[in-house]
Design an enzyme around this catalytic site. Sequence first.
Site, short mmCIF file in Angstrom:
data_model
loop_
_atom_site.label_atom_id
_atom_site.label_comp_id
_atom_site.label_asym_id
_atom_site.label_seq_id
_atom_site.Cartn_x
_atom_site.Cartn_y
_atom_site.Cartn_z
N LYS A 89 25.49 35.74 51.78
CA LYS A 89 26.63 34.83 51.68
C LYS A 89 27.40 34.85 53.00
CE LYS A 89 30.65 34.13 48.55
NZ LYS A 89 31.34 34.69 47.36
N SER A 164 31.90 31.28 43.57
CA SER A 164 31.76 30.82 44.92
C SER A 164 30.42 31.17 45.57
CB SER A 164 32.90 31.36 45.79
OG SER A 164 32.83 32.77 45.86
N SER A 188 32.67 35.31 40.97
CA SER A 188 31.84 34.56 41.92
C SER A 188 30.41 35.03 42.10
CB SER A 188 32.51 34.53 43.29
OG SER A 188 33.46 33.52 43.32
N1 GLN Z 1 36.56 31.06 40.77
C1 GLN Z 1 37.49 32.10 41.09
C2 GLN Z 1 38.43 31.60 42.15
O1 GLN Z 1 38.30 30.47 42.54
C3 GLN Z 1 36.77 33.32 41.54
C4 GLN Z 1 36.30 33.25 42.92
C5 GLN Z 1 35.62 34.50 43.37
O2 GLN Z 1 35.25 35.33 42.57
N2 GLN Z 1 35.53 34.65 44.67
O3 GLN Z 1 39.30 32.30 42.60
#
Ligand code: GLN
Length: 514
Positions: A89, A164, A188
């Site tokens: 990532k 994400s 995420s």
């Molecule tokens: N969807 C959550 C957010 O937008 C979690 C994102 C993540 O785990 N990085 O904050």
Amino acid sequence: MTDLYKLTIGELSGLLSKREIKSVDILNSYVKRIEELDPKISAYLYTDFDEAYKNAEEADKIIASAAATGANAGGGGFPALTGIPLSIKDIFLIRGKKTTCASKILDNFISPYDSTVVKRLKENNYVFLGKVNLDEFAMGSSTENSAYMTTKNPYDLDRVPGGSSGGSAASVAADMCAGSFGTDTGGSVRQPAALCGVVGLKPTYGLISRYGIIAFSSSLDQAGVLAKDVTDAAIMLNAVSGFDEKDQTTRRFNIKDYAGIVKKADKSLIKGLRVGLPSEFFSDGLDPAINAKITEVKNLLKDMGAVITDVSLPNTKYSVAAYYITATSEASSNLERYDGIRYGYRHKDEKGIQSLDDLYRKSRETGFGNEVKRRIILGTFALSAGYYDAYYKKASLVRKLIIKDYKDAFGKADIIIGPTSPTPAFLIGEKTKDPLSMYLSDIYTISVNLAYLPGLSMPVGTVKNPTKEGGVLPVGLQVIAPWAAEDKMLSFAKALEDEVKFRENAGFRKLDVL
Ligand code: GLN
């Protein structure tokens, strides 16, 4: 062998140690696969095949010299990730390589040092395929917030891969890498794993070093792994976990050999195991088809001898609110450093920059995307004088209640299960107009981060794709374990995986992309 891309890390390293294949053969297979499929999926922000071939040739040398002494993969001769191609990532720093965090504000930013995760992967002789897409600064649940491109779900190119870590999940699901490293602040790793039909593991806070991972919300961020199966997740976890003096939130856990533990796991461990289902995870917002799949798994576990136990996490209803106060507050502070001077992108204005403040303002205005700006504003507001007690402090108190909820639940259950996501993969564009509905896709994963616990998502089947004739969409089961009990979580998941046989069932690899 041309289909090496289909194999798991466990299988590949077995073949490598028997010297039946070379790392370069594996790489050839992935390169071909990426060139074929990624133009349709857009998982990779960039590939780095020159580096990959260098890594693979190096790995082949290491394996050859270990073989000369009769050593085996993972058995002391060479680490189990030797010669294994992985995607990363684009939030992890890799010395000399571009790291954008899918933000324009980090356009062309070259990492000056290695993150600890990558340093350990290099010590494991992994093969670096390239950087994969994410929501800008890991803020999102669909990968649509990337400043560069939208990654597609390999099961349906009209749908999101989740986020994400959507690039990671899509690259694993479409066999465009053997495994991937992602991060999980509120879901995420687990949510995209669920939407793409792969295994995603977020460890206990502090098990993996955050050093060199671009910070979003420091008290919630954890690196995690996306893998083809549970065994691979354990192998990947082994490679990177453990105390790091560069991250003082890492702990001296009594690190166990996760891969070894998984190898020994079988269905006998399910017998008598108290498996808890929190009633709050089966509320109104849950898609009936997902509910039905999870119920099937519950019945399967019952048949295997598990003691199904009702548990309650009464403060679940406050978790999304507490998360968004905590995460945006911490993000507003972490993202202060992007000022147009110190990193990557700087705004250029034909009319000229009026002052230093003007340069900061314009660089941030044009460098950040809307979701990131929304969160900086929310977090700055929540932390502003007079509001701290009402918001951040309140959220911290709710966090304590959520920790207590889990403690109580783990008094009654050895392991907790439920759906990972309330819905299967949704359509691209479906939720972008309504941030709140997007925030709710993490309703079942967020409390795990707030409570610092380990969580895993594993594919347990598929449901019908309502918009594609004959198509299917994967369903993920979330497995939550007590603090630092990754060993329990992984062995439970492995025993269940052996029964569910997702990789052998009809839906697997029913990819839209093929
Ligand atoms: N969807 C959550 C957010 O937008 C979690 C994102 C993540 O785990 N990085 O904050």
